[in-house]
Design a protein around this motif. Structure first.
Motif, PDB file in Angstrom:
ATOM      1  N   ILE A  32       6.215   4.525   6.374  1.00  0.00           N
ATOM      2  CA  ILE A  32       7.690   3.921   6.602  1.00  0.00           C
ATOM      3  C   ILE A  32       8.556   4.814   6.290  1.00  0.00           C
ATOM      4  O   ILE A  32       9.794   5.089   6.770  1.00  0.00           O
ATOM      5  CB  ILE A  32       7.879   2.461   6.110  1.00  0.00           C
ATOM      6  CG1 ILE A  32       6.855   1.811   6.720  1.00  0.00           C
ATOM      7  CG2 ILE A  32       9.269   2.085   6.117  1.00  0.00           C
ATOM      8  CD1 ILE A  32       6.699   0.190   5.995  1.00  0.00           C
ATOM      9  N   ALA A  33       8.604   5.497   5.235  1.00  0.00           N
ATOM     10  CA  ALA A  33       9.605   6.461   4.543  1.00  0.00           C
ATOM     11  C   ALA A  33       9.586   7.536   5.401  1.00  0.00           C
ATOM     12  O   ALA A  33      10.826   8.035   5.907  1.00  0.00           O
ATOM     13  CB  ALA A  33       9.249   6.980   3.073  1.00  0.00           C
ATOM     14  N   GLY A  34       8.539   7.950   6.142  1.00  0.00           N
ATOM     15  CA  GLY A  34       8.630   9.241   6.800  1.00  0.00           C
ATOM     16  C   GLY A  34       9.218   8.777   8.317  1.00  0.00           C
ATOM     17  O   GLY A  34      10.220   9.397   8.733  1.00  0.00           O
ATOM     18  N   TYR A  35       9.120   7.651   8.651  1.00  0.00           N
ATOM     19  CA  TYR A  35       9.793   7.040   9.953  1.00  0.00           C
ATOM     20  C   TYR A  35      11.396   7.076   9.533  1.00  0.00           C
ATOM     21  O   TYR A  35      12.041   7.489  10.427  1.00  0.00           O
ATOM     22  CB  TYR A  35       9.180   5.461  10.188  1.00  0.00           C
ATOM     23  CG  TYR A  35      10.023   4.994  11.221  1.00  0.00           C
ATOM     24  CD1 TYR A  35       9.830   5.204  12.548  1.00  0.00           C
ATOM     25  CD2 TYR A  35      11.127   4.060  10.817  1.00  0.00           C
ATOM     26  CE1 TYR A  35      10.554   4.703  13.494  1.00  0.00           C
ATOM     27  CE2 TYR A  35      11.693   3.461  11.935  1.00  0.00           C
ATOM     28  CZ  TYR A  35      11.728   3.622  13.235  1.00  0.00           C
ATOM     29  OH  TYR A  35      12.367   3.250  14.219  1.00  0.00           O
ATOM     30  N   CYS A  36      11.668   6.472   8.518  1.00  0.00           N
ATOM     31  CA  CYS A  36      13.084   6.292   8.278  1.00  0.00           C
ATOM     32  C   CYS A  36      13.915   7.796   8.336  1.00  0.00           C
ATOM     33  O   CYS A  36      15.025   7.884   8.884  1.00  0.00           O
ATOM     34  CB  CYS A  36      13.425   5.720   6.889  1.00  0.00           C
ATOM     35  SG  CYS A  36      12.881   4.001   6.800  1.00  0.00           S
ATOM     36  N   LEU A  37      13.080   8.716   7.585  1.00  0.00           N
ATOM     37  CA  LEU A  37      13.530  10.132   7.624  1.00  0.00           C
ATOM     38  C   LEU A  37      13.667  10.770   9.112  1.00  0.00           C
ATOM     39  O   LEU A  37      14.476  11.612   9.447  1.00  0.00           O
ATOM     40  CB  LEU A  37      12.765  10.775   6.784  1.00  0.00           C
ATOM     41  CG  LEU A  37      13.053  10.803   5.196  1.00  0.00           C
ATOM     42  CD1 LEU A  37      11.841  11.919   4.620  1.00  0.00           C
ATOM     43  CD2 LEU A  37      14.189  11.404   4.799  1.00  0.00           C
ATOM     44  N   ARG A  38      12.733  10.461   9.906  1.00  0.00           N
ATOM     45  CA  ARG A  38      12.997  10.804  11.119  1.00  0.00           C
ATOM     46  C   ARG A  38      13.956  10.205  11.784  1.00  0.00           C
ATOM     47  O   ARG A  38      14.880  10.951  12.835  1.00  0.00           O
ATOM     48  CB  ARG A  38      11.547  10.555  11.897  1.00  0.00           C
ATOM     49  CG  ARG A  38      10.478  11.661  11.660  1.00  0.00           C
ATOM     50  CD  ARG A  38       9.149  11.450  12.557  1.00  0.00           C
ATOM     51  NE  ARG A  38       8.516  10.070  12.618  1.00  0.00           N
ATOM     52  CZ  ARG A  38       8.082   9.444  12.022  1.00  0.00           C
ATOM     53  NH1 ARG A  38       7.409   9.841  10.589  1.00  0.00           N
ATOM     54  NH2 ARG A  38       7.444   8.240  11.974  1.00  0.00           N
ATOM     55  N   GLN A  39      14.401   8.984  11.818  1.00  0.00           N
ATOM     56  CA  GLN A  39      15.435   8.316  12.626  1.00  0.00           C
ATOM     57  C   GLN A  39      16.744   8.872  12.024  1.00  0.00           C
ATOM     58  O   GLN A  39      17.561   9.028  12.863  1.00  0.00           O
ATOM     59  CB  GLN A  39      15.475   6.677  12.024  1.00  0.00           C
ATOM     60  CG  GLN A  39      14.131   6.060  12.661  1.00  0.00           C
ATOM     61  CD  GLN A  39      13.991   6.501  14.016  1.00  0.00           C
ATOM     62  OE1 GLN A  39      14.997   6.245  14.909  1.00  0.00           O
ATOM     63  NE2 GLN A  39      12.880   7.125  14.443  1.00  0.00           N
ATOM     64  N   ALA A  40      16.800   9.011  10.636  1.00  0.00           N
ATOM     65  CA  ALA A  40      18.032   9.757  10.120  1.00  0.00           C
ATOM     66  C   ALA A  40      18.330  11.209  10.569  1.00  0.00           C
ATOM     67  O   ALA A  40      19.717  11.814  10.595  1.00  0.00           O
ATOM     68  CB  ALA A  40      17.870   9.609   8.614  1.00  0.00           C
ATOM     69  N   SER A  41      17.319  12.045  10.953  1.00  0.00           N
ATOM     70  CA  SER A  41      17.805  13.254  11.548  1.00  0.00           C
ATOM     71  C   SER A  41      17.525  13.424  12.737  1.00  0.00           C
ATOM     72  O   SER A  41      17.501  14.424  13.318  1.00  0.00           O
ATOM     73  CB  SER A  41      16.412  14.188  10.747  1.00  0.00           C
ATOM     74  OG  SER A  41      15.162  13.830  11.429  1.00  0.00           O
ATOM     75  N   SER A  42      17.434  12.363  13.518  1.00  0.00           N
ATOM     76  CA  SER A  42      17.481  12.581  15.024  1.00  0.00           C
ATOM     77  C   SER A  42      18.826  12.307  15.543  1.00  0.00           C
ATOM     78  O   SER A  42      19.815  12.068  14.952  1.00  0.00           O
ATOM     79  CB  SER A  42      16.505  11.473  15.719  1.00  0.00           C
ATOM     80  OG  SER A  42      16.796  10.151  15.303  1.00  0.00           O
TER      81      SER A  42
ATOM     82  N   ASP B 158       0.921  -1.253  -0.023  1.00  0.00           N
ATOM     83  CA  ASP B 158       0.023   0.064  -0.065  1.00  0.00           C
ATOM     84  C   ASP B 158       1.030   1.308  -0.122  1.00  0.00           C
ATOM     85  O   ASP B 158       1.813   1.411   0.926  1.00  0.00           O
ATOM     86  CB  ASP B 158      -1.086   0.055   1.230  1.00  0.00           C
ATOM     87  CG  ASP B 158      -1.968   1.228   1.282  1.00  0.00           C
ATOM     88  OD1 ASP B 158      -3.074   1.063   0.618  1.00  0.00           O
ATOM     89  OD2 ASP B 158      -1.495   2.219   1.779  1.00  0.00           O
ATOM     90  N   ALA B 159       0.357   2.191  -0.844  1.00  0.00           N
ATOM     91  CA  ALA B 159       1.261   3.423  -0.943  1.00  0.00           C
ATOM     92  C   ALA B 159       1.449   4.276   0.325  1.00  0.00           C
ATOM     93  O   ALA B 159       2.509   4.899   0.675  1.00  0.00           O
ATOM     94  CB  ALA B 159       0.755   4.418  -2.115  1.00  0.00           C
TER      95      ALA B 159
END
Length: 126
Positions: A116-126, A109-110
């Motif tokens: 999940i992409a948003g979660y990955c971005l938040r992890q990379a910026s924390s 599902d898009a």
């Protein structure tokens, strides 16, 4: 008139802790749907109980006239393409008066991919 149940269908694992996120998902879905919307339950392909036929039978016993199976798999692998259709056929044969639907795997599902992409971005910026 019966209710519309949802069965979250996951793989299963030997370690009981593996199921904890799926249990949280089922709990959250129950909260979002409300008590009168119909049952929400978990089912597993292997290594854990209940299996899908048992979960569907429990929902039918509770009055569900429609059951939607939601595969909580990231992709459409062999279990979803090969095993799940056979199990769904068994469920439909055992419950001919009930409409048993099945969605695509949640990872297809898009909106799920976007979350999940948003979660990955938040992890990379924390």
């Amino acid at each position: 008139m019966g209710s519309h149940g949802i069965v979250l269908f996951a793989h299963g694992a030997r370690d009981a802790r593996w199921a904890e996120p799926f249990e949280r998902l089922a709990t959250r879905l129950r909260e979002l749907r409300g008590a009168d919307a119909g049952p929400v339950s978990l089912a597993f392909l292997e290594l854990m109980t209940p299996d899908l036929p048992s979960a569907v039978a429990d929902q039918v016993s509770a009055g569900a006239c429609v059951v939607t199976v939601v595969p909580v798999f990231f992709g459409q692998g062999g279990h979803i393409r090969r095993d799940l259709p056979l199990i769904l056929d068994q469920c439909r044969a055992a419950n001919p008066s009930v409409e048993i639907r099945c969605s695509v795997a949640v990872g297809e599902d898009a909106d799920v991919i976007e979350a999940i992409a948003g979660y990955c971005l938040r992890q990379a910026s924390s």
